[in-house]
Design a protein around this motif. Structure first.
Motif, PDB file in Angstrom:
ATOM      1  N   GLY A 105       0.798  -1.216   0.000  1.00  0.00           N
ATOM      2  CA  GLY A 105       0.000   0.000   0.000  1.00  0.00           C
ATOM      3  C   GLY A 105       0.829   1.264   0.000  1.00  0.00           C
ATOM      4  O   GLY A 105       0.368   2.334   0.416  1.00  0.00           O
ATOM      5  N   GLU A 106       2.082   1.194  -0.488  1.00  0.00           N
ATOM      6  CA  GLU A 106       2.955   2.361  -0.497  1.00  0.00           C
ATOM      7  C   GLU A 106       2.531   3.324  -1.610  1.00  0.00           C
ATOM      8  O   GLU A 106       2.082   2.911  -2.675  1.00  0.00           O
ATOM      9  CB  GLU A 106       4.409   1.936  -0.682  1.00  0.00           C
ATOM     10  CG  GLU A 106       4.942   1.117   0.483  1.00  0.00           C
ATOM     11  CD  GLU A 106       6.369   0.658   0.289  1.00  0.00           C
ATOM     12  OE1 GLU A 106       7.021   0.325   1.283  1.00  0.00           O
ATOM     13  OE2 GLU A 106       6.827   0.641  -0.869  1.00  0.00           O
ATOM     14  N   LYS A 107       2.701   4.627  -1.359  1.00  0.00           N
ATOM     15  CA  LYS A 107       2.305   5.668  -2.309  1.00  0.00           C
ATOM     16  C   LYS A 107       3.535   6.312  -2.930  1.00  0.00           C
ATOM     17  O   LYS A 107       4.597   6.385  -2.323  1.00  0.00           O
ATOM     18  CB  LYS A 107       1.472   6.750  -1.611  1.00  0.00           C
ATOM     19  CG  LYS A 107       0.273   6.223  -0.834  1.00  0.00           C
ATOM     20  CD  LYS A 107      -0.717   5.484  -1.713  1.00  0.00           C
ATOM     21  CE  LYS A 107      -1.921   5.024  -0.896  1.00  0.00           C
ATOM     22  NZ  LYS A 107      -2.745   4.044  -1.587  1.00  0.00           N
ATOM     23  N   LEU A 108       3.374   6.800  -4.165  1.00  0.00           N
ATOM     24  CA  LEU A 108       4.428   7.528  -4.859  1.00  0.00           C
ATOM     25  C   LEU A 108       3.890   8.860  -5.337  1.00  0.00           C
ATOM     26  O   LEU A 108       2.744   8.947  -5.783  1.00  0.00           O
ATOM     27  CB  LEU A 108       4.926   6.728  -6.070  1.00  0.00           C
ATOM     28  CG  LEU A 108       5.653   5.407  -5.781  1.00  0.00           C
ATOM     29  CD1 LEU A 108       5.896   4.673  -7.090  1.00  0.00           C
ATOM     30  CD2 LEU A 108       6.948   5.651  -5.063  1.00  0.00           C
ATOM     31  N   THR A 109       4.718   9.928  -5.252  1.00  0.00           N
ATOM     32  CA  THR A 109       4.310  11.223  -5.761  1.00  0.00           C
ATOM     33  C   THR A 109       4.413  11.218  -7.285  1.00  0.00           C
ATOM     34  O   THR A 109       5.111  10.391  -7.882  1.00  0.00           O
ATOM     35  CB  THR A 109       5.203  12.333  -5.198  1.00  0.00           C
ATOM     36  OG1 THR A 109       6.546  12.144  -5.697  1.00  0.00           O
ATOM     37  CG2 THR A 109       5.221  12.295  -3.669  1.00  0.00           C
ATOM     38  N   LEU A 110       3.738  12.187  -7.925  1.00  0.00           N
ATOM     39  CA  LEU A 110       3.801  12.289  -9.382  1.00  0.00           C
ATOM     40  C   LEU A 110       5.230  12.559  -9.848  1.00  0.00           C
ATOM     41  O   LEU A 110       5.673  12.028 -10.868  1.00  0.00           O
ATOM     42  CB  LEU A 110       2.869  13.398  -9.865  1.00  0.00           C
ATOM     43  CG  LEU A 110       1.370  13.096  -9.780  1.00  0.00           C
ATOM     44  CD1 LEU A 110       0.564  14.320 -10.212  1.00  0.00           C
ATOM     45  CD2 LEU A 110       1.006  11.894 -10.641  1.00  0.00           C
ATOM     46  N   GLY A 111       5.955  13.389  -9.088  1.00  0.00           N
ATOM     47  CA  GLY A 111       7.347  13.673  -9.433  1.00  0.00           C
ATOM     48  C   GLY A 111       8.201  12.426  -9.383  1.00  0.00           C
ATOM     49  O   GLY A 111       9.063  12.207 -10.257  1.00  0.00           O
TER      50      GLY A 111
END
Length: 300
Positions: free
Chosen positions: A118-124
């Motif tokens: 469930g880890e998130k990544l930024t658009l950058g």
């Protein structure tokens, strides 16, 4: 600078050193034997590392649990087969290109991290990883005319598929190791990573010994005969793994593995200076794109 960054760069350098030594050994030991030395000669160092942390620095042992055992076994098996794919790849292409193919791992690690943890990544960060992967694609088709058809042919070739598969399985192992280390919920991240490393490498050694004894006992004899060079592979591998495990306990897998693409800089240096392999301009351009992806990831 956050601690995981220099740790990751050091781990990438040691991983490249280990891969270069394995390429040298592959002709003598074969794919399975050259893969085994990473674990067989490394696990005593991993156990010694844990004991130094416990006896020298007073770190207490974390309590093991079934979740840890599950993820450690998954990660250990995945790393064994990913290593064998990578070592086999060195016999199909030169050292730099063989390593580059496996560097699709950050995107695959990000997907696995998102699905499993469930880890998130930024658009950058996503954009930076894509830039790095484009660099890998450029390297893969550096020795043919630039066109969409050639790009698809390069990516669909046997060599590319083995490299991408290697990256995928390495991505699974990375996520599994982070899950195993975090499941310990120990006194500190360094000890959690060290215990994970010691347990995994011991399991990998036992598994591969049984496999080699079953398939071909002569491989074990050859591994013992090559102990001087093989022990260097084990030492570089286990110290590098200690860095990876620690970094992945401190930071998300996708970020650690993306920064770890700096290994390609070390890889091209080894390919040129150690193996005297020719490097094309497009391969250099792809390498620079990967470095740009790394910098973009850090600044994001």
């Amino acid at each position: 600078m956050e601690l995981w960054i220099p740790i990751t760069i050091a781990a990438a350098f040691l991983q490249n050193l280990r891969s270069a030594l394995q390429k040298h050994l592959q002709g003598k030991l074969g794919t399975r034997g050259a893969s085994f030395v990473r674990f067989g000669y490394g696990f005593p160092v991993a156990i010694l590392y844990v004991m130094c942390l416990h006896l020298g620095l007073g770190f207490s042992f974390p309590a093991l649990n079934w979740a840890f055992a599950f993820w450690a076994v998954i990660g250990g098996l995945a790393q064994i087969f990913a290593t064998m794919l990578l070592v086999h790849l060195f016999s199909l292409r030169n050292f730099a290109v063989g390593t580059a193919y496996s560097k699709t791992e950050p995107v695959q690690a990000a997907i696995f991290g998102f699905v499993l943890l469930g880890e998130k990544l930024t658009l950058g960060a996503i954009g930076a990883i894509i830039v790095g992967v484009i660099g890998v694609m450029m390297i893969s088709m550096a020795r043919m005319p630039l066109s969409w058809g050639n790009m698809f042919r390069a990516l669909a070739s046997r060599t590319a598929l083995i490299g991408i598969a290697s990256g995928a399985v390495f991505g699974i192992s990375a996520v599994a190791y982070r899950s195993a280390s975090l499941s310990l919920d120990g006194p500190n991240s360094i000890m959690q990573a060290a215990v994970t490393l010691a347990c995994v490498t011991t399991f990998q050694t036992a598994f591969m010994l049984v496999w080699m004894f079953w398939k071909d006992k002569r491989e074990i004899v050859e591994v013992l005969r090559s102990w001087r060079s093989s022990s260097l592979v084990g030492l570089a591998g286990v110290v590098g793994s200690a860095g990876w495990f620690t970094a992945m306990t401190l930071q998300q897998v996708a970020y650690v593995r993306a920064l770890g693409q700096i290994e390609l800089v070390f890889t091209f240096m080894a390919s040129y200076f150690l193996f005297h392999e020719r490097v094309t301009r497009m391969e250099v351009a792809g390498c620079l794109l990967i470095v740009c992806g790394i910098l973009g990831l850090l600044f994001s």
